[in-house]
Motif scaffolding. Structure first.
Motif, PDB file in Angstrom:
ATOM      1  N   ARG A 234       0.220  -1.075  -0.035  1.00  0.00           N
ATOM      2  CA  ARG A 234       0.111  -0.739   0.165  1.00  0.00           C
ATOM      3  C   ARG A 234       0.690   1.640   0.324  1.00  0.00           C
ATOM      4  O   ARG A 234       0.254   1.948  -0.801  1.00  0.00           O
ATOM      5  CB  ARG A 234      -1.005  -0.070   1.203  1.00  0.00           C
ATOM      6  CG  ARG A 234      -1.874  -1.044   0.684  1.00  0.00           C
ATOM      7  CD  ARG A 234      -3.137  -0.909   2.255  1.00  0.00           C
ATOM      8  NE  ARG A 234      -4.025  -1.621   1.765  1.00  0.00           N
ATOM      9  CZ  ARG A 234      -5.406  -1.915   3.014  1.00  0.00           C
ATOM     10  NH1 ARG A 234      -5.283  -1.363   3.879  1.00  0.00           N
ATOM     11  NH2 ARG A 234      -6.418  -2.613   2.688  1.00  0.00           N
ATOM     12  N   GLY A 235       2.368   1.271   0.623  1.00  0.00           N
ATOM     13  CA  GLY A 235       3.027   2.226   0.643  1.00  0.00           C
ATOM     14  C   GLY A 235       3.696   2.332  -0.318  1.00  0.00           C
ATOM     15  O   GLY A 235       3.501   3.729  -0.969  1.00  0.00           O
ATOM     16  N   VAL A 236       3.910   1.658  -1.426  1.00  0.00           N
ATOM     17  CA  VAL A 236       4.208   2.074  -2.905  1.00  0.00           C
ATOM     18  C   VAL A 236       2.936   2.321  -3.857  1.00  0.00           C
ATOM     19  O   VAL A 236       3.006   3.137  -4.373  1.00  0.00           O
ATOM     20  CB  VAL A 236       5.184   0.439  -3.298  1.00  0.00           C
ATOM     21  CG1 VAL A 236       5.361   0.307  -4.673  1.00  0.00           C
ATOM     22  CG2 VAL A 236       6.139   0.099  -2.198  1.00  0.00           C
ATOM     23  N   MET A 237       1.601   1.839  -3.612  1.00  0.00           N
ATOM     24  CA  MET A 237       1.139   1.732  -3.901  1.00  0.00           C
ATOM     25  C   MET A 237       0.889   3.247  -4.285  1.00  0.00           C
ATOM     26  O   MET A 237       0.164   3.827  -5.147  1.00  0.00           O
ATOM     27  CB  MET A 237      -0.020   1.668  -3.836  1.00  0.00           C
ATOM     28  CG  MET A 237      -0.320   0.039  -4.448  1.00  0.00           C
ATOM     29  SD  MET A 237      -1.294  -1.294  -4.078  1.00  0.00           S
ATOM     30  CE  MET A 237      -3.147   0.035  -5.453  1.00  0.00           C
ATOM     31  N   GLY A 238       1.207   3.958  -2.779  1.00  0.00           N
ATOM     32  CA  GLY A 238       0.640   5.398  -2.709  1.00  0.00           C
ATOM     33  C   GLY A 238       1.735   6.428  -3.083  1.00  0.00           C
ATOM     34  O   GLY A 238       1.055   7.576  -3.439  1.00  0.00           O
ATOM     35  N   ILE A 239       2.587   5.899  -3.318  1.00  0.00           N
ATOM     36  CA  ILE A 239       3.802   6.784  -3.969  1.00  0.00           C
ATOM     37  C   ILE A 239       3.936   6.804  -4.741  1.00  0.00           C
ATOM     38  O   ILE A 239       3.764   8.254  -5.926  1.00  0.00           O
ATOM     39  CB  ILE A 239       5.262   6.330  -3.490  1.00  0.00           C
ATOM     40  CG1 ILE A 239       5.858   6.482  -2.241  1.00  0.00           C
ATOM     41  CG2 ILE A 239       5.904   6.659  -4.509  1.00  0.00           C
ATOM     42  CD1 ILE A 239       6.493   5.749  -1.709  1.00  0.00           C
ATOM     43  N   LEU A 240       3.403   5.820  -5.964  1.00  0.00           N
ATOM     44  CA  LEU A 240       2.710   5.844  -6.923  1.00  0.00           C
ATOM     45  C   LEU A 240       1.872   6.526  -7.373  1.00  0.00           C
ATOM     46  O   LEU A 240       1.793   7.443  -8.623  1.00  0.00           O
ATOM     47  CB  LEU A 240       2.516   4.500  -8.140  1.00  0.00           C
ATOM     48  CG  LEU A 240       4.097   3.571  -7.709  1.00  0.00           C
ATOM     49  CD1 LEU A 240       3.436   1.818  -7.950  1.00  0.00           C
ATOM     50  CD2 LEU A 240       4.765   3.597  -8.819  1.00  0.00           C
TER      51      LEU A 240
END
Length: 585
Positions: free
Chosen positions: A317-323
């Motif tokens: 979810r953190g990576v997706m948030g950055i993307l």
């Protein structure tokens, strides 16, 4: 003091004169008197079918005992009395069980409903009340300890195997032993040797369903339930390793992280069900208790792990948030819309599967009719409606409306075993489906048709005047008799049925003292008469004969009751057509 079915009588000191005690209106009291108990001030408490009365010290007429609002008796029919050594008044009612008089100011009383506080309803405490040396209150059915506020049912497992207990058949010996009469002998109780140890039960998981799919109950599942990604609902059935009737065990449960308080499960189900769980770790806790007993200290603690989907992991979810932050506003809106849509689809799927499971649990798979569980979940509403209609009519001094009755109709296929033996079980199943279709055609849309068990069906006819019960029974018999059916091999079969029915309430003048089980018991006895009369016919009860009233303590077998002449019995003629002529009385 002598209590009778025709009032209260006083016998003078030398036993030479017997005089009737007056009621509140100054005339001799004529109601049923079940028990009498003297108080320390010289007054007398009197238990009657019309409630609790008191004869003041030196008084000449009974006075009804008024109650404080919110502290009334759970039922007005008082069948047992006891004034204990401390002067506290205990009394038993026919439906709400044991009560304690908490306050008495000389005119108004306040009562504490002991049985109902312990989850025991719709049955008496036992009527024959005694106090032992330790202050416990006894009957042949229960023992209650006021000090520990615990109640225990007395069963055959305790040695109380003396047949059907009799009210008003009891004695207390000088040595403290208690005697209770029954249909198979006398129960002797030694209270000094009886320890009211709390009976507790430890629950365990008996069956598990995930997303409506039953899981094998392996050792791994017993230790921990794991829901894979996308699985968000489960249901667990409870049981106990106990010799008590499993239908009377009470269960409660809660899911840590979801429920703030305990949830009591339905007495006939014992199921905990959850849907829409978020990923995470939970603990399902469950407790069990015997009727009237405390909740056990041995609770079930069952870990439940709902695994997240890949996109639900915190790191993902953190990576997706950055993307997502790097994407354009249009892509962000599209993603949010897709997630919301997916969540709604999952919730709809869970709701549909849950509804399908609920519907399947209430339906007979062979005939497509409602089953006995459906009946037990809905019959109390119908009975309460009928009782309320009759009570309102009685309070306004008018006869009940024609549509205030319920009629319970039992239908049994004649010679069904012969069909199975000669044609095979497939033919028997076909006969059951054929009879079910015939009955559906003969009934109204407002009537409920239930597969009662085996070759028996039950009809609950709402708002049908009891005078028309025989026509309904005749229509049911003719609908099956006049429609033969053909088996796949070309064999033509013709079935007939026998019908027994009973109108509820059996005694319209006393609707509150009867239950639906009493009406079905009478309908079953009437069905037996129809069978004995040659089958392909009907018999039923439409009420009480004039001059007879229902005894609240009626415990006779239904067939013996039918033969007594107290019930208005109708039977079909031996040939085609219904005579409609009452029998008996």
């Amino acid at each position: 003091w002598i209590g009778t079915q025709v009032g209260l009588w006083a016998l003078d000191g030398d036993g030479s004169t017997l005089a009737a005690v007056a009621g509140p209106d100054g005339r001799p009291f004529t109601g049923d008197v079940f028990d009498v108990a003297a108080s320390a001030d010289g007054g007398v408490w009197v238990a009657t079918v019309a409630g609790l009365y008191r004869l003041p010290p030196g008084g000449r007429a009974l006075e009804p005992v008024a109650t404080q609002a919110g502290a009334e008796l759970g039922n007005p029919i008082v069948i047992g009395l006891l004034v204990d050594r401390s002067g506290v008044v205990w009394l038993d009612t026919s439906v709400a069980g044991l009560h304690r008089m908490a306050r008495w100011d000389g005119r108004t009383a306040a009562f504490e409903r002991i049985s109902l506080q312990h989850g025991i309803a719709n049955r008496p405490f036992g009527a024959n009340l005694h106090q032992d040396a330790r202050g416990r209150i006894w009957s042949q059915m229960y023992v209650y300890d006021p000090a520990g506020r615990t109640m225990r049912e007395i069963t055959a497992a305790d040695g109380a195997a003396f047949g059907t207990p009799w009210f008003l058949s009891t004695a207390k010996l000088r040595d403290g032993r208690l005697l209770f009469g029954g249909s198979k002998g006398v129960l002797v109780v030694e209270p000094a040797r009886f320890e009211l140890a709390p009976r507790t039960a430890r629950p365990m998981v008996a069956a598990v369903r995930v997303e409506g799919r039953r899981l094998p109950l392996t050792a791994e599942v017993r230790d921990r339930l794991v829901l894979e990604p996308g699985e968000r609902s489960f249901a667990a059935d409870f049981t106990t390793l106990d010799f008590a009737d499993p239908r009377r065990i009470r269960y409660r449960y809660r899911l840590d992280g979801v429920d703030r308080d305990w949830i009591e499960a339905s007495p006939d189900a014992g199921v905990a069900s959850y849907a829409g769980l978020e990923p995470g770790r939970y603990v399902l806790r469950a407790g069990a208790a015997h009727p009237g007993g405390p909740w056990g200290n041995e609770e079930l603690a069952w870990p439940v792990h709902v695994r997240p989907a890949w996109w639900q992991h915190p790191l993902t979810r953190g990576v997706m948030g950055i993307l997502v932050l790097a994407l354009a506003a249009l892509a962000l809106r599209w993603r949010v819309h897709r997630l919301v849509h997916r969540q709604r689809q999952l919730e709809i799927l869970v709701h549909e599967r849950t509804r399908e499971l609920e519907e399947a649990s209430l339906t007979d798979p062979l005939t497509g009719l409602r089953n006995r569980r459906y009946f037990t979940e809905h019959v109390d509403t119908d009975v309460a409606w009928a009782v309320r209609r009759h009570d309102e009519a009685r309070r306004h001094g008018r006869p009940p409306a024609d549509d205030a009755d319920l009629v319970f109709v039992l239908v049994d296929i004649d010679h069904f075993k012969r069909v199975n033996d000669l044609q095979g079980h497939a033919a028997g199943d076909a006969a059951l489906r054929h009879v079910a279709r015939c009955l559906q055609e003969a009934l109204r849309e407002s009537d409920t048709l239930v597969r009662w068990g085996g070759e028996e069906f039950l009809v609950v006819a709402r708002g049908l005047a009891r005078a028309w019960s025989s026509e309904l029974a005749e229509r049911v018999c003719r609908s099956v008799h006049d429609q033969p059916f053909t088996l796949p091999d070309g064999t033509e079969l013709r079935c007939t049925v026998s019908v027994g029915f009973a109108a509820f309430p059996i005694d319209p003048g006393q609707p509150e003292v009867q239950g639906w089980s009493d009406a079905i018991r009478v309908a079953d006895a009437a069905l037996y008469l129809a069978k004995r009369g040659g089958r392909d016919g009907w018999a039923g009860v439409v009420g009480m004969h004039p001059g007879h009233a229902l005894d609240p303590q009626e415990r006779r077998p239904a067939r013996e009751w039918l033969a007594s002449g107290e019930l208005a019995l109708l039977r079909s003629a031996p040939s085609d057509g219904a005579s409609g002529a009452p029998e008996g009385g």
